[in-house]
Write a protein that holds these residues in place. Structure first.
Motif, short mmCIF file in Angstrom:
data_model
loop_
_atom_site.label_atom_id
_atom_site.label_comp_id
_atom_site.label_asym_id
_atom_site.label_seq_id
_atom_site.Cartn_x
_atom_site.Cartn_y
_atom_site.Cartn_z
N PRO A 79 0.83 -1.21 0.00
CA PRO A 79 0.00 0.00 0.00
C PRO A 79 0.86 1.26 0.00
CG PRO A 79 -0.79 -1.58 1.62
CD PRO A 79 0.53 -2.09 1.15
N ASP A 80 0.55 2.18 -0.92
CA ASP A 80 1.26 3.45 -0.95
C ASP A 80 0.32 4.65 -1.10
OD1 ASP A 80 0.49 3.22 -3.58
OD2 ASP A 80 2.52 3.08 -4.41
N GLY A 81 -0.98 4.38 -1.20
CA GLY A 81 -1.94 5.47 -1.32
C GLY A 81 -1.95 6.12 -2.70
N CYS A 82 -1.26 5.50 -3.67
CA CYS A 82 -1.08 6.10 -4.99
C CYS A 82 -1.74 5.28 -6.08
CB CYS A 82 0.41 6.22 -5.32
SG CYS A 82 1.38 7.17 -4.13
N VAL A 83 -2.16 5.97 -7.12
CA VAL A 83 -2.57 5.35 -8.37
C VAL A 83 -1.35 5.27 -9.27
CG1 VAL A 83 -3.93 5.66 -10.47
CG2 VAL A 83 -4.96 6.09 -8.23
N ASP A 84 -1.14 4.13 -9.92
CA ASP A 84 -0.07 3.96 -10.88
C ASP A 84 -0.63 3.67 -12.26
OD1 ASP A 84 3.05 2.87 -9.64
OD2 ASP A 84 1.51 3.79 -8.43
N ILE A 85 0.01 4.20 -13.28
CA ILE A 85 -0.22 3.77 -14.65
C ILE A 85 1.05 3.06 -15.11
CG2 ILE A 85 -0.57 4.53 -17.02
CD1 ILE A 85 -2.32 6.76 -15.98
N VAL A 86 0.89 1.83 -15.56
CA VAL A 86 2.05 1.01 -15.91
C VAL A 86 1.91 0.52 -17.35
CG1 VAL A 86 3.46 -0.98 -15.28
CG2 VAL A 86 2.21 0.27 -13.49
N PHE A 87 2.89 0.88 -18.17
CA PHE A 87 2.92 0.48 -19.57
C PHE A 87 3.87 -0.71 -19.73
CE2 PHE A 87 1.73 4.91 -19.57
CZ PHE A 87 0.83 5.04 -20.63
N ASP A 88 3.40 -1.80 -20.28
CA ASP A 88 4.23 -2.92 -20.68
C ASP A 88 4.67 -2.64 -22.11
OD1 ASP A 88 5.34 -5.28 -21.63
OD2 ASP A 88 3.89 -6.58 -20.62
N CYS A 89 5.95 -2.34 -22.30
CA CYS A 89 6.45 -1.87 -23.59
C CYS A 89 6.92 -3.01 -24.50
CB CYS A 89 7.57 -0.86 -23.37
SG CYS A 89 7.09 0.56 -22.38
N ASP A 90 6.30 -4.15 -24.37
CA ASP A 90 6.66 -5.29 -25.21
C ASP A 90 6.43 -4.97 -26.69
OD1 ASP A 90 7.35 -8.14 -25.57
OD2 ASP A 90 5.27 -8.30 -26.24
N ALA A 91 7.36 -5.37 -27.54
CA ALA A 91 7.27 -5.05 -28.96
C ALA A 91 6.13 -5.79 -29.65
CB ALA A 91 8.59 -5.37 -29.66
N VAL A 92 5.74 -6.95 -29.12
CA VAL A 92 4.72 -7.77 -29.76
C VAL A 92 3.33 -7.49 -29.21
CG1 VAL A 92 3.96 -10.14 -30.24
CG2 VAL A 92 6.41 -9.58 -30.20
N ARG A 93 3.20 -7.48 -27.88
CA ARG A 93 1.89 -7.28 -27.26
C ARG A 93 1.98 -6.23 -26.14
NH1 ARG A 93 -1.17 -12.71 -25.75
NH2 ARG A 93 -2.81 -11.13 -25.48
N PRO A 94 2.14 -4.97 -26.51
CA PRO A 94 2.19 -3.92 -25.48
C PRO A 94 0.83 -3.75 -24.83
CG PRO A 94 2.06 -2.94 -27.64
CD PRO A 94 2.23 -4.43 -27.86
N SER A 95 0.84 -3.25 -23.60
CA SER A 95 -0.41 -3.02 -22.87
C SER A 95 -0.19 -1.93 -21.83
CB SER A 95 -0.89 -4.32 -22.20
OG SER A 95 0.07 -4.75 -21.24
N ALA A 96 -1.28 -1.50 -21.22
CA ALA A 96 -1.18 -0.49 -20.16
C ALA A 96 -2.28 -0.73 -19.15
CB ALA A 96 -1.28 0.91 -20.74
N LYS A 97 -1.92 -0.62 -17.88
CA LYS A 97 -2.89 -0.79 -16.80
C LYS A 97 -2.87 0.44 -15.90
CE LYS A 97 -2.69 -5.84 -16.42
NZ LYS A 97 -2.40 -6.97 -15.50
N ILE A 98 -4.03 0.74 -15.34
CA ILE A 98 -4.10 1.72 -14.28
C ILE A 98 -4.42 0.96 -13.00
CG2 ILE A 98 -6.53 2.28 -14.83
CD1 ILE A 98 -5.80 5.17 -13.78
#
Length: 284
Positions: A64-83
C-alpha cells in the motif's frame, strides 16, 4: 463549527495536493527488477516516473502506498497499459518476465482526471487503461515505442498534463495535507477539529474523492514513513520508531507492518541491506 457537516461540499477542480516527503516505496518491485530507474516530476499530481526490466519471476508484491499507478508494458509484440489503484494490504501482482515497463506514480490521494472510473472502483484493482481513457489511447503507441524514460515522460506530460488533476474537494486536500505532514500519525478527531466537519462527512467526502477512508489513507502513509526510515537508516530502534509514528506500542507496529508489507521490519531491513536496495535505484 461541526454544524457545517450538513452543508454540501463543492468540488474544486485542479486542487494541488501537497508535495510529500516519503518516496512512495514499492520495494519488492525494485528487488525483482534487473534495472530500476526513477525520474522526479515537477507536476504536483505526479510523485515520479519510473522504468524497470522485470526479472525472471512473474509475481511480485505491491505494498500500500496510497497512490494510483499507470504502468505500460512496452513489449514489442503485445504492449499493454494498466491503471492500478493502491492496495490496502500487501498484494501479489503479475509481471511478464524480461519485459520492459514504464510507470507513472501519482501523488498520494490523487485520481487522474482523464479516466472514466470512480475512485472507489479503482482501489485494490487493476484496469485496462485503454478501456477507461480515450485520451490515453491517443498517446499509447508513442509511449510504448519510445526508447528512453525521458522521452516517455515528455510524451506523457505534453499530452496528459492538462488533464492530470481530477476533481477533489478542499476537505480532501486538507486531509491529504495533514496526513502527509504528520506521516500518517493523526487521528480522526484531530481532522475534525482542523476541518470543522464531523467524522461522517470526512469519511464520505474523502472516500468519494480517493476511494479510501481517511483512516486507511493515514495507515498507509504511516507505513510508507516506516519504509522510508528503514531504507535510509541502518541503526533503527523499532520501539522508538513505533512511538515516533504514533503506535500505541511496538507489537501494534509489528502487526501492522507485517500485514501491509508481508514481512517484519527486521526481516525487511535485512533483505534491503543484503540486496543493496538503494544501489539498485538509479535517479535520472
Amino acid at each position: 463549527m461541526k454544524n457545517r457537516a450538513s452543508e454540501p461540499l463543492d468540488s474544486a477542480p485542479m486542487i494541488s495536493t501537497p508535495r510529500h516527503h516519503t518516496a512512495n516505496e514499492q520495494p519488492w518491485f525494485v528487488l525483482n527488477s534487473s534495472r530500476y530507474s526513477v525520474m522526479p516530476s515537477d507536476h504536483p499530481a505526479i510523485s515520479h516516473f519510473y522504468a524497470f526490466d522485470a526479472a525472471q519471476s512473474t509475481q511480485v508484491l505491491a505494498v500500500p502506498d496510497g497512490c494510483v499507478d499507470i504502468v505500460f508494458d512496452c513489449d514489442a509484440v503485445r504492449p499493454s497499459a494498466k491503471i492500478c489503484g493502491t492496495p490496502l494490504a500487501a498484494k501479489a501482482v503479475e509481471l511478464n518476465p524480461n519485459h520492459h515497463y514504464f510507470g507513472v506514480r501519482f501523488s498520494p490521494g490523487v485520481i487522474p482526471g482523464f479516466i472514466n472510473v470512480l475512485a472507489e472502483e479503482l482501489t485494490e484493482r487493476e484496469l485496462d487503461l485503454l478501456e477507461v481513457s480515450t485520451f490515453a489511447r491517443r498517446i499509447f503507441d508513442n509511449i510504448v515505442q519510445a526508447p528512453q524514460l525521458s522521452e516517455q515522460m515528455r510524451l506523457f506530460n505534453d499530452y496528459l498534463a492538462p488533464r492530470l488533476m481530477g476533481k477533489a474537494s478542499p476537505l480532501t486536500a486538507l486531509v491529504i495535507q495533514q496526513a502527509m505532514r504528520h506521516r500518517g500519525s493523526i487521528r480522526i478527531h484531530q481532522l475534525e477539529d482542523l476541518s470543522g466537519y464531523t467524522s461522517r462527512t470526512l469519511h464520505r467526502q474523502f472516500s468519494q474523492d480517493t476511494g479510501m477512508s481517511p483512516k486507511a489513507f493515514c495507515r498507509i502513509i504511516r507505513c510508507q514513513a516506516a519504509l522510508d526510515t528503514l531504507n535510509t537508516c541502518r541503526d533503527v530502534s523499532f520501539s522508538a520508531l513505533a512511538l515516533d509514528l504514533g503506535f500505541a506500542d511496538q507489537s501494534h507496529f509489528l502487526r501492522d507492518f507485517k500485514q501491509l508489507v508481508s514481512t517484519t521490519p527486521c526481516d525487511y531491513q535485512r533483505k534491503m541491506l543484503q540486496n543493496a536496495y538503494a544501489e539498485r535505484i538509479s535517479y535520472a
